[in-house]
Design an enzyme around this catalytic site. Sequence first.
Site, PDB file in Angstrom:
ATOM      1  CD  GLU A 176       1.659 -72.074-168.928  1.00  0.00           C
ATOM      2  OE1 GLU A 176       1.345 -73.162-169.441  1.00  0.00           O
ATOM      3  OE2 GLU A 176       1.437 -70.989-169.481  1.00  0.00           O
ATOM      4  CD  GLU A 375       5.359 -69.496-171.392  1.00  0.00           C
ATOM      5  OE1 GLU A 375       4.284 -69.702-172.000  1.00  0.00           O
ATOM      6  OE2 GLU A 375       5.981 -70.385-170.790  1.00  0.00           O
TER       7      GLU A 375
HETATM    8  P1  P53 Z   1       0.654 -73.519-177.086  1.00  0.00           P
HETATM    9  C1  P53 Z   1      -2.400 -73.477-171.728  1.00  0.00           C
HETATM   10  C2  P53 Z   1      -2.778 -72.180-171.371  1.00  0.00           C
HETATM   11  C3  P53 Z   1      -1.840 -71.174-171.380  1.00  0.00           C
HETATM   12  C4  P53 Z   1      -0.530 -71.456-171.748  1.00  0.00           C
HETATM   13  O1  P53 Z   1       0.827 -72.592-175.800  1.00  0.00           O
HETATM   14  C5  P53 Z   1      -0.152 -72.741-172.064  1.00  0.00           C
HETATM   15  C6  P53 Z   1      -1.091 -73.745-172.059  1.00  0.00           C
HETATM   16  C7  P53 Z   1      -0.694 -75.147-172.443  1.00  0.00           C
HETATM   17  O2  P53 Z   1      -0.832 -75.288-173.821  1.00  0.00           O
HETATM   18  O3  P53 Z   1       1.125 -73.116-172.341  1.00  0.00           O
HETATM   19  C8  P53 Z   1       2.191 -72.194-172.337  1.00  0.00           C
HETATM   20  O4  P53 Z   1       2.032 -73.913-177.514  1.00  0.00           O
HETATM   21  C9  P53 Z   1       3.466 -72.992-172.171  1.00  0.00           C
HETATM   22  C10 P53 Z   1       4.306 -73.049-173.412  1.00  0.00           C
HETATM   23  C11 P53 Z   1       3.425 -73.015-174.631  1.00  0.00           C
HETATM   24  C12 P53 Z   1       2.711 -71.669-174.655  1.00  0.00           C
HETATM   25  O5  P53 Z   1       2.039 -71.421-173.455  1.00  0.00           O
HETATM   26  O6  P53 Z   1      -0.130 -74.657-176.600  1.00  0.00           O
HETATM   27  O7  P53 Z   1       4.226 -72.591-171.067  1.00  0.00           O
HETATM   28  O8  P53 Z   1       5.139 -74.175-173.331  1.00  0.00           O
HETATM   29  O9  P53 Z   1       4.070 -73.233-175.824  1.00  0.00           O
HETATM   30  C13 P53 Z   1       1.734 -71.532-175.790  1.00  0.00           C
HETATM   31  O10 P53 Z   1      -0.021 -72.689-178.116  1.00  0.00           O
END
Ligand code: P53
Length: 477
Positions: A176, A375
Amino acid sequence: MTALPKNFLWGGAVAAHQVEGGYNAEGKGLSVADVMTAAGNYGERQITDGVQPGEFYPNHDAVDFYHQYPEDVKLFAEMGFKCFRTSIAWTRIFPQGDETEPNEEGLAFYDRLFDACLKYNIEPVVTLSHFEIPYHLVTEYGGFRNRKLVTFFTRFATACFKRYKDKVKYWLTFNEINNQIDYDRTFSLFTNSGVQIKPGENAEAVMYQAGHYEVVASAIAVQEGHKINPDFQIGAMIAMTPAYPATDKPVDILKAQRAMQARFWFSDVQVQGRYPSWLTRYQKAKHFALDITDDDLAQLEKGKVDYLGLSYYKSFAVAAHDDEDDYYSYNETNDVVENDKVPHSDWGWEVDPRGLRYSLNWLNDRYHVPLFIVENGIGAIDKLTDDHKIHDQYRIDYLRDHIEQMKLAMIDDGVPVMGYTPWSAIDIVSASTGQLSKRYGFIYVDRNDDGKGSMARYKKDSFYWYQHVIETNGDDL
Ligand code: P53
């Protein structure tokens, strides 16, 4: 084509710092994730000055994957995973980040992990830098604001490519990388780049400098990787959060266009090998004093990625402000507005499955390279019943709705998608909040926000549902 390709890579994803724990085991150094505390549902995690006594750092133990991975990988195999996405904790390999020789114990751990996957024909998909930059590189060098980080990162990448050249084919350079476009948010610059803004500094300029060194480091890594194994597939990775205009007012449409240009300049460079013209002009107009050399630009051209990885969780709506004289600038913190046309998760994230079809088409039109959804998922409160069940129908609904849209993009629109690895394979420590209670996994881990719990694993209802999805290659959702 009426079905998904036979070799479609179904799997699940995590990142090292969010699952492993063992934060100082076998020579591992401190990473940026090791100095972040936990926050509540809408709060921000605190970044402490090193590890402070009396503070709770959820990533230090995470969900103990460092020790329990053999049983966990077995559960992934039971679900039918064809691939498993994780990251290599940079600080296991180069504990401080600036050493010249890697730490053998760290390298050996990932040999064991990848062997455990390959035993079940699970293909590892490996991110090199997933929010876990060595903390020493922050305190000594200021993170990726410093050109030396290009050398340190490429040394780390090369050590991994050489060591795992026969075990890992699919790589991603920076997770990201585009989150830091939200440069006013401390979390984004710190986790992406190990950068902390000093008083009086222009955060936007620092973001463009750090981002530049990262795309250069990524381009050098791509070239080195292909020399080590020409079969490597090395990708970039972006948070695909499409920005919609909040209304049909032309100024909102301009704002949304610039938001998309700003959010995706990183992948423009990584996929197309050159800076977009608007950005070069914008950086000049703003008088950002950036260190971008001709040699860097040549590296970018030579180091284009093989594919584009993306996360997809949510969409944004953006709006221009009435008092703006230039509607063609973007500041994520100010310009994102509430979108009441879509539902929201318990953590306020927009739930927008059609946005995934939109995104896949948009990326395909722009880049013409294979896409890999690495993801996709929903953070939710799960309830463990007395008989150790988790009835997470909301997670099944979210994933089903998104897979349906992915299939429409692939089958009806012809977008090439290589695979799908939902977030997350197993419960993790949330990146933005540090919570365990913001659960994403198919496998429940008995571990709570206060650090208590047995670390026992339980299969959620979504575990069995996803097993069936993989079994039918996505035909029966
Ligand atoms: P969490 C922001 C926007 C989209 C995805 O996020 C993001 C973020 C940063 O928080 O992070 C990704 O755990 C990231 C993972 C993370 C997951 O999305 O904040 O690549 O490490 O755990 C979910 O709810």
